[in-house]
Motif scaffolding. Structure first.
Motif, mmCIF file in Angstrom:
data_model
loop_
_atom_site.group_PDB
_atom_site.id
_atom_site.type_symbol
_atom_site.label_atom_id
_atom_site.label_comp_id
_atom_site.label_asym_id
_atom_site.label_seq_id
_atom_site.Cartn_x
_atom_site.Cartn_y
_atom_site.Cartn_z
ATOM 1 N N ASN A 1 0.856 -1.412 0.110
ATOM 2 C CA ASN A 1 -0.102 -0.113 -0.162
ATOM 3 C C ASN A 1 0.771 1.255 -0.099
ATOM 4 N N GLY A 2 2.309 0.875 -0.192
ATOM 5 C CA GLY A 2 3.300 2.711 0.220
ATOM 6 C C GLY A 2 2.681 2.920 1.673
ATOM 7 N N ILE A 3 1.800 2.956 2.357
ATOM 8 C CA ILE A 3 1.270 3.452 4.170
ATOM 9 C C ILE A 3 3.439 3.608 4.373
ATOM 10 N N LEU A 4 3.740 4.932 4.816
ATOM 11 C CA LEU A 4 4.619 5.136 5.358
ATOM 12 C C LEU A 4 4.393 5.349 7.384
ATOM 13 N N PHE A 5 5.811 5.243 7.590
ATOM 14 C CA PHE A 5 5.556 4.444 9.278
ATOM 15 C C PHE A 5 7.056 5.475 9.902
ATOM 16 N N ASN A 6 7.053 6.446 9.232
ATOM 17 C CA ASN A 6 8.328 7.458 9.454
ATOM 18 C C ASN A 6 7.619 8.973 10.507
ATOM 19 N N ILE A 7 6.931 8.774 11.087
ATOM 20 C CA ILE A 7 6.190 9.263 12.415
ATOM 21 C C ILE A 7 5.713 8.273 13.279
ATOM 22 N N THR A 8 4.686 7.633 13.419
ATOM 23 C CA THR A 8 4.996 6.066 14.498
ATOM 24 C C THR A 8 5.797 5.106 13.513
ATOM 25 N N GLN B 1 -4.186 6.636 11.704
ATOM 26 C CA GLN B 1 -3.939 7.151 13.779
ATOM 27 C C GLN B 1 -5.534 7.898 14.480
ATOM 28 N N GLU B 2 -4.727 9.125 13.535
ATOM 29 C CA GLU B 2 -5.114 9.708 14.199
ATOM 30 C C GLU B 2 -6.634 10.231 13.886
ATOM 31 N N LEU B 3 -6.681 10.128 12.419
ATOM 32 C CA LEU B 3 -8.372 9.846 12.114
ATOM 33 C C LEU B 3 -8.944 8.449 13.045
ATOM 34 N N SER B 4 -8.823 7.069 13.114
ATOM 35 C CA SER B 4 -9.710 6.240 14.504
ATOM 36 C C SER B 4 -9.733 7.131 15.532
ATOM 37 N N ARG B 5 -8.960 7.725 16.159
ATOM 38 C CA ARG B 5 -9.169 8.462 17.119
ATOM 39 C C ARG B 5 -9.808 9.812 17.177
ATOM 40 N N ILE B 6 -10.304 10.560 16.393
ATOM 41 C CA ILE B 6 -11.160 11.411 16.410
ATOM 42 C C ILE B 6 -12.308 10.247 16.100
ATOM 43 N N ASP B 7 -12.736 9.933 15.279
ATOM 44 C CA ASP B 7 -13.834 9.305 15.102
ATOM 45 C C ASP B 7 -14.140 8.656 16.857
ATOM 46 N N MET B 8 -13.633 7.729 16.987
ATOM 47 C CA MET B 8 -13.789 7.344 18.244
ATOM 48 C C MET B 8 -14.815 8.595 19.629
ATOM 49 N N TYR B 9 -13.449 10.401 19.213
ATOM 50 C CA TYR B 9 -14.427 10.866 19.911
ATOM 51 C C TYR B 9 -16.173 11.096 19.053
ATOM 52 N N VAL C 1 0.007 7.787 -2.090
ATOM 53 C CA VAL C 1 0.470 9.425 -2.226
ATOM 54 C C VAL C 1 1.018 9.722 -0.239
ATOM 55 N N ASN C 2 2.046 9.346 0.547
ATOM 56 C CA ASN C 2 2.611 10.388 1.210
ATOM 57 C C ASN C 2 1.954 10.177 2.189
ATOM 58 N N LEU C 3 0.956 8.764 2.767
ATOM 59 C CA LEU C 3 0.322 8.424 3.748
ATOM 60 C C LEU C 3 1.022 7.567 5.068
ATOM 61 N N GLU C 4 1.114 8.321 5.781
ATOM 62 C CA GLU C 4 1.423 7.906 7.763
ATOM 63 C C GLU C 4 0.586 7.089 8.354
#
Length: 311
Positions: free
Chosen positions: A19-26, A72-80, A64-67
């Motif tokens: 998928n080309g997902i990046l792991f630079n932050i996490t 993670q952040e979208l999943s947390r916001i979705d939970m709230y 494209v440039n997806l970390e």
């Protein structure tokens, strides 16, 4: 074609290499821990629908440039958001019942029993659902159902109904007696949104490609058109998303059906704090994603509006 089951380590490898997902932050180890302890692969991947993929070249079909951190952040916001929806729809249900009981008690034409009989005739599955609860050892309202059995009236049946079934009762009453200021046409959107939240369905995975088949509420669109900071094209685009549409409708219902002004102010302030503070905590993650940014800006305008008129 069936897909191969992947262990957590293989899930991360698949996201990275396929998928080309990046792991630079996490990093990958933290991502594995997150997938094992906080969320699961299928759900996390669904948020990637909000991102573009390469359409040609060596990276075709990769994001494209997806970390991973963005997901993670979208999943947390979705939970709230889901938790907040559960909270306000419970309040809406309570005050809708209060309104119905107040109007019914002042209506000399209705004895409370005939309306329930009409409801069962129109929606026989509701009576069937209630009788099934009476036979269940796990139903908290079993004793109450057995007490009234086939002698239900409006004032006791609302205690044993699901929100969806109550919505039918509410609609039947106000359609029959043509009371003013009812929320009949709006409660269906509240019901759909509440069901989605209660079943832990993803809400923010369809910002780019919304689910189809929505019928927008004209009264709500007219209402929003009077909010000066929202432009017509912005309203048209954002309200075509079923989740955004139903969320706006739910806030409208909250504002109109909850009779406690103090409760409304506290609730809307809580939502504004989420929008202004928690949801922007990692806003730099989404600087290049106009889909996320424009939807956030639209909802913020809606939330600010309801906060302002509730002062």
């Amino acid at each position: 074609m069936k897909k191969i089951k992947l262990c957590t380590e293989d899930q991360v490898i698949h996201m990275r290499d396929v998928n080309g997902i990046l792991f630079n932050i996490t990093n990958e180890e933290d991502a594995k821990h997150f997938l094992n302890s906080n969320n699961y692969y299928f759900k996390m991947k669904s948020y990637a629908k909000n991102y573009d993929t390469y359409i040609r070249g060596d990276k075709i079909r990769k994001y494209v440039n997806l970390e991973f951190a963005y997901l993670q952040e979208l999943s947390r916001i979705d939970m709230y958001i889901r938790k907040f929806i559960i909270k306000i729809t419970l309040d809406i249900e309570h005050f809708a019942k209060t309104k119905l009981m107040r109007d019914f008690s002042q209506n000399e034409k209705e004895d409370g029993y005939s309306l329930v009989k009409e409801l069962f005739e129109k929606h026989p599955y509701i009576e069937k659902n209630i009788k099934m609860k009476a036979r269940s050892n796990n139903s908290v309202c079993r004793d109450l159902i057995n007490k009234y059995d086939d002698n239900f009236a409006v004032w006791n049946i609302i205690e044993v109904m699901t929100f969806g079934d109550f919505t039918n009762l509410y609609s039947l009453y106000y359609e029959k007696y043509s009371e003013k200021d009812s929320m009949v046409e709006f409660l269906w959107s509240v019901k759909f949104l509440r069901n989605a939240a209660a079943h832990n369905s993803c809400l923010l995975n369809s910002l780019k490609n919304p689910y189809t088949g929505i019928r927008q509420n004209k009264k709500i669109n007219t209402y929003i058109s009077k909010i000066e900071v929202i432009k017509p094209e912005e309203r048209r685009k954002k309200m075509s998303n079923p989740v955004i549409h139903d969320f706006v409708v739910t806030l409208f219902v909250l504002n109109n059906i909850v009779s406690s002004k103090s409760l409304k102010k506290i609730t809307l302030k809580e939502l504004k704090d989420l929008i202004d503070n928690r949801f922007t905590k990692n806003k730099h993650y989404f600087e290049k994603n106009q889909i996320v940014i424009t939807n956030y800006n639209f909802i913020k305008k809606i939330v600010d509006h309801f906060n302002e008129i509730c002062i």
